[in-house]
Motif scaffolding. Structure first.
Motif, PDB file in Angstrom:
ATOM      1  N   SER A   1       0.844  -1.226  -0.009  1.00 58.27           N
ATOM      2  CA  SER A   1      -0.013  -0.016   0.072  1.00 58.27           C
ATOM      3  C   SER A   1       1.079   1.293  -0.047  1.00 58.27           C
ATOM      4  CB  SER A   1      -1.044   0.056   1.315  1.00 58.27           C
ATOM      5  OG  SER A   1      -0.224  -0.222   2.500  1.00 58.27           O
TER       6      SER A   1
ATOM      7  N   SER B   1      -4.647   2.549  -7.939  1.00 55.79           N
ATOM      8  CA  SER B   1      -3.749   1.680  -7.093  1.00 55.79           C
ATOM      9  C   SER B   1      -3.819   0.389  -7.645  1.00 55.79           C
ATOM     10  CB  SER B   1      -3.944   1.800  -5.617  1.00 55.79           C
ATOM     11  OG  SER B   1      -5.449   1.727  -5.537  1.00 55.79           O
TER      12      SER B   1
ATOM     13  N   LEU C   1      -0.784  -2.035  -8.628  1.00 63.50           N
ATOM     14  CA  LEU C   1      -0.383  -3.419  -7.827  1.00 63.50           C
ATOM     15  C   LEU C   1      -0.664  -4.573  -8.624  1.00 63.50           C
ATOM     16  CD1 LEU C   1      -1.765  -2.532  -4.255  1.00 63.50           C
ATOM     17  CD2 LEU C   1       0.682  -2.488  -5.047  1.00 63.50           C
TER      18      LEU C   1
ATOM     19  N   ALA D   1      -4.293   1.098   0.145  1.00 63.73           N
ATOM     20  CA  ALA D   1      -3.618   2.029  -0.429  1.00 63.73           C
ATOM     21  C   ALA D   1      -4.568   3.086  -0.637  1.00 63.73           C
ATOM     22  CB  ALA D   1      -3.329   1.211  -1.744  1.00 63.73           C
ATOM     23  N   ASP D   2      -5.755   2.803  -0.702  1.00 63.08           N
ATOM     24  CA  ASP D   2      -6.784   3.922  -0.733  1.00 63.08           C
ATOM     25  C   ASP D   2      -7.260   4.573   0.432  1.00 63.08           C
ATOM     26  OD1 ASP D   2      -6.550   3.754  -3.641  1.00 63.08           O
ATOM     27  OD2 ASP D   2      -8.361   1.989  -3.528  1.00 63.08           O
TER      28      ASP D   2
ATOM     29  N   SER E   1       2.084   1.622  -3.535  1.00 67.74           N
ATOM     30  CA  SER E   1       0.996   2.187  -4.400  1.00 67.74           C
ATOM     31  C   SER E   1       0.689   3.730  -4.014  1.00 67.74           C
ATOM     32  CB  SER E   1      -0.226   1.398  -4.051  1.00 67.74           C
ATOM     33  OG  SER E   1      -1.249   1.980  -4.823  1.00 67.74           O
ATOM     34  N   PHE E   2       0.938   3.905  -2.817  1.00 67.01           N
ATOM     35  CA  PHE E   2       0.431   5.452  -2.417  1.00 67.01           C
ATOM     36  C   PHE E   2       1.529   6.253  -3.252  1.00 67.01           C
ATOM     37  CE2 PHE E   2       0.602   9.052   0.442  1.00 67.01           C
ATOM     38  CZ  PHE E   2      -0.770   9.377   0.388  1.00 67.01           C
TER      39      PHE E   2
ATOM     40  N   SER F   1      -3.991  -5.011   0.300  1.00 64.87           N
ATOM     41  CA  SER F   1      -3.099  -3.900   0.051  1.00 64.87           C
ATOM     42  C   SER F   1      -3.822  -2.768  -0.714  1.00 64.87           C
ATOM     43  CB  SER F   1      -1.981  -4.419  -0.877  1.00 64.87           C
ATOM     44  OG  SER F   1      -1.546  -5.526  -0.299  1.00 64.87           O
TER      45      SER F   1
END
Lengths: 381, 395
Positions: free
Chosen positions: A106, A122, A126, A325-326, A109-110, A321
């Motif tokens: 995460s 994301s 991923l 990530a969100d 991705s961020f 994840s």
């Protein structure tokens, strides 16, 4: 020990480089988005204190690797407390590795969706990353340790170029001194914050039997901590002396430093740095996924069933994840006050196992004097 | 494992590895180069209740790389407006068909009207945008930024390149502070110190040629001679002249090397190149008041001497003494100007913080108001140890 088992082991420097790259991701990825960041002398002294505390965490590793170098901590737990303790330990590590994998993916991705492709999906980031991870896990520890050794030198080169490029803009006046009140409390909090990010400490307890000379595990651990500490102190000093407290308020302080440094014709060093950042994220996730799979092997012996279970759980990890990530605020909540976890997993738990093993050994020696601790040292890799 | 199965796995492996690269190198939601305008300079003005952005973009006048020459014709200017800078940025795609790429931006010029509304208001967008280069030089225009960006320059491929070089040279040669975007953002974020920006202005052109003959075009039509001071809140508060700007460089410890001219009427004019400069500003914290002491130590080369009358006895010593006095005067002039503007432009509070944290806490809120009461003492040492000649001319 047969020849094949020996060739599939890694050397102490390879382990050091793999752990360093893995740890680097959490070092580079520090962000006020995911937790409180300290600044100035508080940060530097906190890093130094965290190094000293983490060195103490290597003591159980030193004991276990010297006496029971052929077995991982989970194997030792099995010898000390039977099958239930073994499975309990494996489950504990499995959970921790799941959290670490989701956290790493995460965070990666961020980073990608805020710096490289602002506001991208994301999931799109991923999917290929995760599929490649799954595939690379199959290659085993030796292959990705070798790859890590190559990227380790590239990373050092990149970091050195950024630090050298930053020197003309550096001014020690930018480093704020310790506050008049609550200085020690802040330093201690900064140190605990650093410890909480160092999951590699307990990875070592599962990796030392894979070393060609398991007795060197604590040495590797010490050099890993020292190298990380030196790297952090140098880069933190450079960030603070160039960007002052403003740097630590940026979404990614290390990226902010890379983005303001130019070295002759290389005007955007951040592009080069970013590609290596992705590599660090990859090695960290790979290491944790490899250990996750290893822990899973404690529960399921049958190869096919184990594979099915691994892939099924991997799908859950992927969605976990994506969710994190969100929801960076969830990552922030996970990050707070988690220094206790490395302390328990890397210090308290292995120390307890070691004491239990010693007691069992003594009892065995009393019952049958001809039986030595060698009976407990079966291979468990 | 069967060889065919193994081969399939290898193919799958490579496909996946390549797919990883796709996600990391810019193929996702990418904008092709021919759809991007490569911004080289940005001008920020405030007019009619909104921001006007002027973009100088790289646009060779003729197709084909071989025709790119050193002229102003390689640049085009695009203007867009909006209530905020980000709105003006978003509107820029409506006035031309391409997306603005600010990753290679070299210069940001802020017009007086925009500066009067606060530096941070004008620059905040560029600080938050990861694609924007934070190494861009920030300049201040006493008129409008679009006028400066429209000025023709005949050196380098782009006028923006020339503006960047002028600003860099001014800093490197010890004339005017050289400030980058991240330094302005840092000062604005810290919220307790002011900032000095170089002032760029157009050189007044003579309407008629003096000799009546055709003249070669001037290389540049802009110059830097002064610095603009901004308060801790980022508002424009005054101008530092050439002398005061140099004094600021001494006080900020930003002077690397510079040239100094010692002029004594009816005696001599001497040019010194200060090739090694060390400055230290230290606070003296007494019970009731705070003063500062500046120590300047320079090694110099005597590069030129023009005798215009009877030469003084012990000329080298005389030049040294006058050079020291000149540097002290520049520092005192800058100090007095900052005091008059009641703005901490020389990071004085940082010096106090480093020396005594408790004292800093006491004075931080009221320091700017009492700045004019702070005394500066200087001790300047100039050592002439190079003469540019193989013998010592005046010994």
């Amino acid at each position: 020990m047969n020849a094949n088992a020996r060739t599939h082991r890694i050397s102490a420097p390879q382990l050091l480089m793999l752990l360093f790259l893995s740890r680097l991701f959490s070092v580079l990825n520090i962000s006020p988005v995911f937790g409180t960041l300290y600044s100035g002398m508080t940060l530097l002294l906190g890093t130094l204190l965290s190094f000293c505390l983490q060195c103490a965490f290597l003591f159980p590793l030193w004991l276990l690797s010297r006496r029971y170098g052929g077995k991982t901590l989970i194997g030792c737990a099995g010898d000390a407390g039977g099958e239930w303790l073994k499975k309990g330990a494996a489950l504990l590590f499995l959970l921790m590795f799941s959290v670490q994998i989701c956290g790493s993916l995460s965070a990666f991705s961020f980073f990608m969706t805020s710096i490289v492709f602002p506001n991208a999906s994301s999931v799109l980031i991923l999917i290929p990353f995760f599929l490649t991870l799954i595939l690379c896990v199959r290659w085993g520890l030796e292959s990705f340790s070798r790859a890590a050794a190559i990227f380790f030198w590239l990373f050092l080169l990149s970091a050195a170029s950024i630090c050298i490029g930053a020197i003309p803009s550096a001014d020690l006046l930018n480093i704020t001194p310790l506050p008049t009140q609550g200085a020690f409390h802040n330093i201690f909090s900064a140190a605990l914050g650093e410890i909480s990010k160092n999951g590699e400490l307990y990875c070592l307890l599962l990796l030392y039997p894979s070393l060609r000379t398991p007795k060197k595990a604590a040495h590797s651990g010490f050099w890993f901590l020292l190298l990380t500490c030196v790297f952090m102190l140098v880069t933190q000093t450079v960030i603070l002396s160039v960007l002052s407290d403003f740097g630590m308020e940026q979404t990614y302080p290390y990226y902010a430093l890379a983005s303001v440094v130019d070295l002759s014709v290389l005007q955007r060093l951040d592009s080069f740095h970013m590609s290596l950042w992705i590599v660090c994220a990859f090695f960290r996730s790979l290491l944790y996924l490899f250990l996750f799979k290893k822990c899973l092997g404690t529960f399921v012996i049958k190869k096919k069933t184990r594979a099915v279970l691994f892939y099924s759980l991997a799908v859950f990890l992927f969605f976990g994840s994506v969710f994190l990530a969100d929801h960076p605020q969830a990552v922030r909540a996970l990050n707070t006050s988690t220094a206790i976890v490395p302390a328990l997993l890397a210090f308290v738990f292995p120390l307890v196992i070691f004491i239990l093993l010693k007691r069992k050994e003594k009892r065995n020696e009393t019952n049958s004097p001809q039986k030595t601790h060698g009976a407990l040292m079966g291979a468990d890799r | 494992m069967k060889p065919i199965r193994r081969k399939r796995r290898m193919v799958l492996l490579w496909a996946l590895t390549v797919s990883l690269l796709f996600s990391c190198t810019g193929c996702l939601s990418s904008t092709p180069l021919n759809r991007q305008s490569i911004v080289q300079a940005i001008g920020i003005d405030y007019e009619n209740g909104g921001y006007t952005l002027s973009f100088q973009i790289f646009s060779p006048s003729e197709s084909g790389g071989s025709n790119i020459g050193a002229s102003a014709d390689n640049a085009k200017q695009i203007t867009s407006t909006g209530k905020t800078v980000s709105e003006a940025m978003a509107n820029s795609v409506l006035v031309q068909g391409k997306r603005m790429f600010t990753g290679q931006n070299r210069v940001i010029v802020i017009g007086k009207a925009a500066a009067e509304r606060g530096l941070l208001n004008a620059l905040d967008y560029f600080g938050g945008d990861p694609a924007t280069s934070r190494n861009a030089q920030v300049l201040f225009s006493e008129t409008t930024a679009s006028e400066i960006l429209g000025a023709k320059g005949n050196q380098g491929i782009l006028p923006a390149e020339m503006l960047e070089q002028i600003a860099e040279n001014a800093g490197q040669h010890g004339k005017i502070p050289n400030v980058k975007l991240f330094e302005v953002l840092k000062a604005a974020d810290e919220d307790d110190k002011g900032v000095l920006l170089p002032v760029i202005a157009q050189i007044p052109q003579d309407s008629e040629s003096k000799s009546g003959t055709e003249q070669i075009d001037s290389v540049s039509s802009v110059h830097l001679t002064q610095a603009a001071a901004f308060t801790k809140d980022g508002f424009f508060c005054g101008i530092f002249d050439e002398n005061e700007s140099r004094g600021a460089l001494w006080l900020l410890n930003d002077m690397d090397h510079t040239k100094l001219t010692v002029f004594v009427p009816k005696q001599y004019t001497a040019a010194l190149e200060l090739y090694e400069v060390n400055t230290t500003l230290s606070p003296i914290l007494n019970q009731d008041k705070i003063s500062f002491h500046l120590t300047v130590s320079c090694r110099a080369s005597l590069t030129e001497t023009v005798l215009t009358g009877s030469s003084a006895a012990h000329l080298t010593e005389d030049i040294t003494a006058r050079a020291q006095a000149l540097i002290a005067d520049e520092c005192n002039a800058a100090w007095a100007r900052a005091g008059a503007l009641s703005t901490d432009l020389f990071r004085l509070k940082d010096h106090i913080l480093q020396k005594d944290t408790a004292r800093y806490e006491q004075v931080k809120d009221t320091f700017d108001e009492t700045l004019s009461d702070c005394l500066l003492t200087t001790s300047v040492t100039v050592t002439i140890d190079r003469y540019g000649k193989e013998y010592l001319p005046f010994s």
